[in-house]
Scaffold this active site. Structure first.
Site, mmCIF file in Angstrom:
data_model
loop_
_atom_site.group_PDB
_atom_site.id
_atom_site.type_symbol
_atom_site.label_atom_id
_atom_site.label_comp_id
_atom_site.label_asym_id
_atom_site.label_seq_id
_atom_site.Cartn_x
_atom_site.Cartn_y
_atom_site.Cartn_z
ATOM 1 N N HIS A 1 0.840 -1.292 -0.053
ATOM 2 C CA HIS A 1 -0.004 0.099 -0.020
ATOM 3 C C HIS A 1 0.872 1.116 -0.095
ATOM 4 C CE1 HIS A 1 0.557 0.844 4.443
ATOM 5 N NE2 HIS A 1 0.472 -0.431 4.619
ATOM 6 N N ASP B 1 0.032 4.451 1.270
ATOM 7 C CA ASP B 1 -0.276 5.630 2.142
ATOM 8 C C ASP B 1 0.615 5.020 3.580
ATOM 9 O OD1 ASP B 1 -2.059 3.304 2.684
ATOM 10 O OD2 ASP B 1 -3.161 4.381 4.381
ATOM 11 N N ASP C 1 6.592 1.006 6.443
ATOM 12 C CA ASP C 1 5.283 0.436 6.160
ATOM 13 C C ASP C 1 4.434 1.590 5.526
ATOM 14 O OD1 ASP C 1 2.765 -0.554 6.697
ATOM 15 O OD2 ASP C 1 2.394 -0.041 8.646
ATOM 16 N N GLU D 1 -4.901 2.240 3.263
ATOM 17 C CA GLU D 1 -4.787 0.775 3.891
ATOM 18 C C GLU D 1 -4.709 1.040 5.424
ATOM 19 O OE1 GLU D 1 -2.773 -2.411 6.200
ATOM 20 O OE2 GLU D 1 -2.085 -0.448 6.107
ATOM 21 N N GLU D 2 -4.338 2.202 5.675
ATOM 22 C CA GLU D 2 -3.623 2.548 7.136
ATOM 23 C C GLU D 2 -5.203 2.853 7.937
ATOM 24 O OE1 GLU D 2 -1.701 1.259 8.717
ATOM 25 O OE2 GLU D 2 0.360 1.639 7.335
ATOM 26 N N ASP E 1 3.834 -6.434 3.216
ATOM 27 C CA ASP E 1 3.485 -5.577 4.190
ATOM 28 C C ASP E 1 3.761 -6.095 5.610
ATOM 29 O OD1 ASP E 1 2.664 -3.342 5.353
ATOM 30 O OD2 ASP E 1 0.338 -3.833 5.102
ATOM 31 N N HIS F 1 4.661 3.048 12.956
ATOM 32 C CA HIS F 1 3.320 3.865 13.406
ATOM 33 C C HIS F 1 3.923 4.759 14.492
ATOM 34 C CE1 HIS F 1 0.039 1.226 11.616
ATOM 35 N NE2 HIS F 1 0.824 1.474 10.827
#
Length: 501
Positions: A93, A95, A132, A162-163, A186, A474
């Site tokens: 992904h 984003d 990520d 995705e997030e 991922d 994150h």
């Protein structure tokens, strides 16, 4: 025309600045990773990175598709000798979760990241790195830009959003694909092969609030210093949630009859990131100021003691903002807010009875925001059991509706079920053993992956998920291992070379 001009500006800027990653191997992987990091790509703001991918496909003569959501699919024909092999889908992904260290100035919608090399790691100065899942894009582009790499027909899927609920995967059309083998890129731990994951949803609570005027000393409370982390991968680490810590502090004041109405309250940035910092402004009567401070200090000391091992650096900052009359929650609304924040479910709800150590069902109170007309509480709900996910969501709904609010549920995604017979998994395990001299760890995870959604769109999908070592995804402490990136890339190339015809 706008796309070409924008890309020319990016290229000119990159030529005029020294590349931080230019000496790292594999060169093409880190070249494209640095390109990706120079283009802002937060969730819901992926147009520029999506257009960059389209331009790449055009420059390399690839068939491509870009939909209205800005998902991108690129297709490369098989190299010589692989024309009769089954196509392979590479997937990731575009984003990234945008978190920054307090005090760092960056506009994630317009600024690129400031990359640094620290020993074996690539990191970003004071922000998340977006490994990520920028590394998936970098791997795919490096492969597509390397004619010497042997492979069957490649179908590269790069999704958006995705997030924030896997909305890109949910909305993408895959009818043009021929492949039934999917290599999702991922994951964040080398040597771990994921073959199943939880499903989930985004649950947003809306609770009407009303205000009145109150006069007194305004105290600014800030809970900070927490470790945070991914609400799927780190939910079992026992770390504190800053929203819940703040809720407990405010409840302690209320239970002590210290009458501290709330003027402001906000914490967390993403539903699927365990919040690290939460702030509040309360109004205190001057004659109760010392009692309020004592209560707060006693309560935070208790909390710090409870989390001494999993989250040892919790801090409560207390500053005075002045005095006077301000808008605060009415007593009824404040009690309602405190009851919900402190009693809505949070964290691990159940462990799997079938797989030792696997979280089955959990939720994360990722965002709390006191707005003009409502209190908004946002959860990432996860479960590998659909009925358990739905039951937990219903529990949230019942509590919120009882308090006069409503629940908005979106971004529902299915669990990715384990496939008993998997040719791709067997090949991947065998190749790993040959390259590493040991077997990989094959596991199910609690974090969500897009494989479950894609499996609902591609009949008999055979999928695995892998990736290089990353730390602190994150969070602004996110790091990508350079040596692991190289090894995993070489491993992916071997998987692509595997023959069956």
């Amino acid at each position: 025309m706008e796309l070409r001009q924008g890309l020319k500006i990016y290229k000119k800027e990159r030529r005029n600045s020294m590349r931080v990653l230019e000496n790292l191997e594999p060169k093409k992987v880190f070249h494209y990773f640095e390109e990706i990091c120079s283009i802002p790509h937060p969730s819901y703001k992926e147009k520029r990175i999506s257009d960059y991918l389209v331009n790449f496909a055009k420059e390399h003569g690839l068939k491509y598709y870009q939909d209205d959501l800005y998902n991108v699919i690129m297709i490369a024909p098989a190299t010589e000798g692989y024309e009769n092999e089954e196509p392979i889908i590479l997937q990731g992904h575009m984003d990234m979760v945008c978190e920054k260290e307090p005090g760092v100035e960056i506009d994630f919608e317009n600024d690129g990241l400031t990359l640094m090399v620290d020993g074996d790691y690539v990191t970003a100065k004071g922000t998340t790195l977006g490994g990520d899942d920028g590394i998936a894009i970098a791997y795919a582009l490096a492969i597509l830009d390397s004619p010497e790499v042997a492979h069957p027909r490649l179908e590269v899927i790069i999704t958006v959003s995705e997030e924030v609920g896997m909305e890109g995967a949910t909305g993408i059309d895959l009818s043009m694909l021929q492949g039934h083998k999917l290599l999702n890129l991922d994951s964040e731990e080398e040597g771990v092969m994921t073959v199943s994951c939880a499903g989930g949803n985004s649950s947003i609570c809306h609770i009407p609030m009303s205000y009145e005027r109150a006069e007194g000393v305004q105290l600014v409370l800030t809970v900070k210093g927490l470790r945070g982390g991914h609400s799927g991968a780190e939910i079992d680490k026992g770390r504190a949630n800053s929203n819940l810590v703040m809720g407990r502090l405010l409840l302690a004041l209320d239970q002590a009859d210290l009458c501290c109405p709330i003027a402001k309250l906000s914490g967390g940035a993403k539903q699927n990131a365990i919040p690290r910092e939460t702030g509040a402004v309360i109004v205190v009567a001057p004659d109760k100021r010392e009692a309020v401070l004592a209560c707060l200090r006693e309560t935070i000391a208790q909390i710090k003691s409870e989390y001494a091992t999993p989250d040892p650096d919790i801090v409560l900052d207390i500053t005075e903002q002045g005095s006077g009359a301000v808008q605060v929650l009415t007593e009824e609304c404040m009690k309602k807010a405190l009851v919900l924040i402190n009693n809505l479910p949070g964290g691990i709800q159940s462990m799997s009875a079938d797989i030792a150590g696997l979280v089955e069902t959990s939720l994360n109170m990722g965002i709390v925001s006191l707005e003009e007309k409502e209190l908004r509480i946002e959860f990432a709900v996860r479960s590998s059991v659909v009925s358990a996910r739905d039951a937990l969501t219903a529990r949230i709904r019942n509590l919120v509706e009882y308090a006069g609010g409503s629940l908005e549920v979106n971004g529902v995604y299915p669990a990715w079920e384990y496939k008993k017979d998997s040719v791709l998994r067997e090949d991947a395990v065998r190749i790993f053993e040959q390259m590493y001299g040991k077997a990989p760890q094959v596991e199910a995870i609690h974090a969500g992956l897009e494989c479950g959604i894609l499996a609902g769109k591609i009949k008999d999908l055979d999928a695995i998920s892998i990736g290089p070592d990353m730390i602190g995804i994150h969070t602004f402490e996110e790091k990508l291992s350079i040596s692991s990136t190289k090894r995993v890339y070489e491993y992916v190339l071997e998987v692509l070379k595997c023959r069956h015809a």
